[in-house]
Design an enzyme around this catalytic site. Sequence first.
Site, PDB file in Angstrom:
ATOM      1  N   ASP A   1       0.803  -1.223   0.000  1.00  0.00           N
ATOM      2  CA  ASP A   1       0.000   0.000   0.000  1.00  0.00           C
ATOM      3  C   ASP A   1       0.839   1.278   0.000  1.00  0.00           C
ATOM      4  O   ASP A   1       0.738   2.113   0.906  1.00  0.00           O
ATOM      5  CB  ASP A   1      -0.941   0.005   1.208  1.00  0.00           C
ATOM      6  CG  ASP A   1      -2.059  -1.012   1.063  1.00  0.00           C
ATOM      7  OD1 ASP A   1      -1.757  -2.193   0.815  1.00  0.00           O
ATOM      8  OD2 ASP A   1      -3.227  -0.635   1.176  1.00  0.00           O
TER       9      ASP A   1
ATOM     10  N   HIS B   1      -6.756  -1.150  -5.979  1.00  0.00           N
ATOM     11  CA  HIS B   1      -6.775   0.183  -6.595  1.00  0.00           C
ATOM     12  C   HIS B   1      -6.206   0.171  -8.018  1.00  0.00           C
ATOM     13  O   HIS B   1      -6.292   1.198  -8.700  1.00  0.00           O
ATOM     14  CB  HIS B   1      -6.014   1.193  -5.735  1.00  0.00           C
ATOM     15  CG  HIS B   1      -6.835   1.710  -4.599  1.00  0.00           C
ATOM     16  ND1 HIS B   1      -7.469   2.943  -4.619  1.00  0.00           N
ATOM     17  CD2 HIS B   1      -7.155   1.152  -3.400  1.00  0.00           C
ATOM     18  CE1 HIS B   1      -8.131   3.113  -3.487  1.00  0.00           C
ATOM     19  NE2 HIS B   1      -7.957   2.048  -2.726  1.00  0.00           N
TER      20      HIS B   1
ATOM     21  N   HIS C   1       0.515   3.723  -2.232  1.00  0.00           N
ATOM     22  CA  HIS C   1      -0.468   4.785  -2.499  1.00  0.00           C
ATOM     23  C   HIS C   1       0.134   6.145  -2.873  1.00  0.00           C
ATOM     24  O   HIS C   1      -0.149   7.166  -2.238  1.00  0.00           O
ATOM     25  CB  HIS C   1      -1.401   4.953  -1.302  1.00  0.00           C
ATOM     26  CG  HIS C   1      -2.553   4.004  -1.300  1.00  0.00           C
ATOM     27  ND1 HIS C   1      -3.431   3.870  -2.350  1.00  0.00           N
ATOM     28  CD2 HIS C   1      -2.977   3.115  -0.352  1.00  0.00           C
ATOM     29  CE1 HIS C   1      -4.344   2.956  -2.067  1.00  0.00           C
ATOM     30  NE2 HIS C   1      -4.088   2.474  -0.861  1.00  0.00           N
TER      31      HIS C   1
ATOM     32  N   HIS D   1      -2.944  -9.304  -1.981  1.00  0.00           N
ATOM     33  CA  HIS D   1      -3.352  -7.997  -1.483  1.00  0.00           C
ATOM     34  C   HIS D   1      -4.562  -8.042  -0.562  1.00  0.00           C
ATOM     35  O   HIS D   1      -4.594  -7.364   0.466  1.00  0.00           O
ATOM     36  CB  HIS D   1      -3.646  -7.056  -2.643  1.00  0.00           C
ATOM     37  CG  HIS D   1      -3.964  -5.661  -2.188  1.00  0.00           C
ATOM     38  ND1 HIS D   1      -2.976  -4.776  -1.801  1.00  0.00           N
ATOM     39  CD2 HIS D   1      -5.140  -5.011  -2.018  1.00  0.00           C
ATOM     40  CE1 HIS D   1      -3.533  -3.654  -1.422  1.00  0.00           C
ATOM     41  NE2 HIS D   1      -4.832  -3.755  -1.543  1.00  0.00           N
TER      42      HIS D   1
END
Length: 251
Positions: free
Chosen positions: A62, A124, A64, A176
Amino acid sequence: ATQSFSQRLLHASYHKAAEFKRHVPSTELIQLLDKATAMLKQEPTLLELTMEADCRVLMVGDTHGQLHDVVHMMELMGPPSQNQMYIFNGDFVDRGAWGVELLALLLSLKLEHRARVHLLRGNHEGSTCTRFYGFKGELDAKYGGPESRAVYAAYKRVFAVLPLAALVHGKTLILHGGLFRYVAPPEPKEQQQGRGKAGSKAKRRRVAAADPLAPLLIGNLSVLRGASKGGVDPDGRGSSAVAADVLWSDP
């Protein structure tokens, strides 16, 4: 070459978003993304990794869009090498302001260190999340217009071919989201051909109309090995069922 490119990405991250394409032209970025897509397309849904006893494995999750955190981490831990492997466990984009730079950096490292850098897909990495959680807006701010659309399409091609999971030394499973359902293996081609087109259509109808009340069975590694990567947006139906579970079934 990777070091020079990473330095340009880092340099661009300290400037206004509208200036980004002066540092990294869309044509150059798309070329990188297409090279990475071709490489990742060759990788299986489940990576089965083995390495020497003295090789350290670092799993990173993650990120991001936090480019500077990742750069600092690699400064502290060291780059990928014969004795060090990185596994990045998805969610490279959205939320943070530098998803474009971060994923480009990781893909350039993947191209240079194919056996020591591995990228797994997160929930995502698809068009649905990236439209609502920032990545598409980031691209629009950095490229705008037709260039933004072309770069976004190239990133989505990368998303669709990312592996879903990694098995390290046959003992440690990295993915994930979480557990996934059991899906029966497809029938042998000989049986499908024997039924002809009518049988194939009937099979597709059965897949689409699966009983929602039927008990779910937990999948195994054989199911994961044989699963589809799910396409751009795994929706949990048909061949994307396992991919959707792996990406979205958080504990």
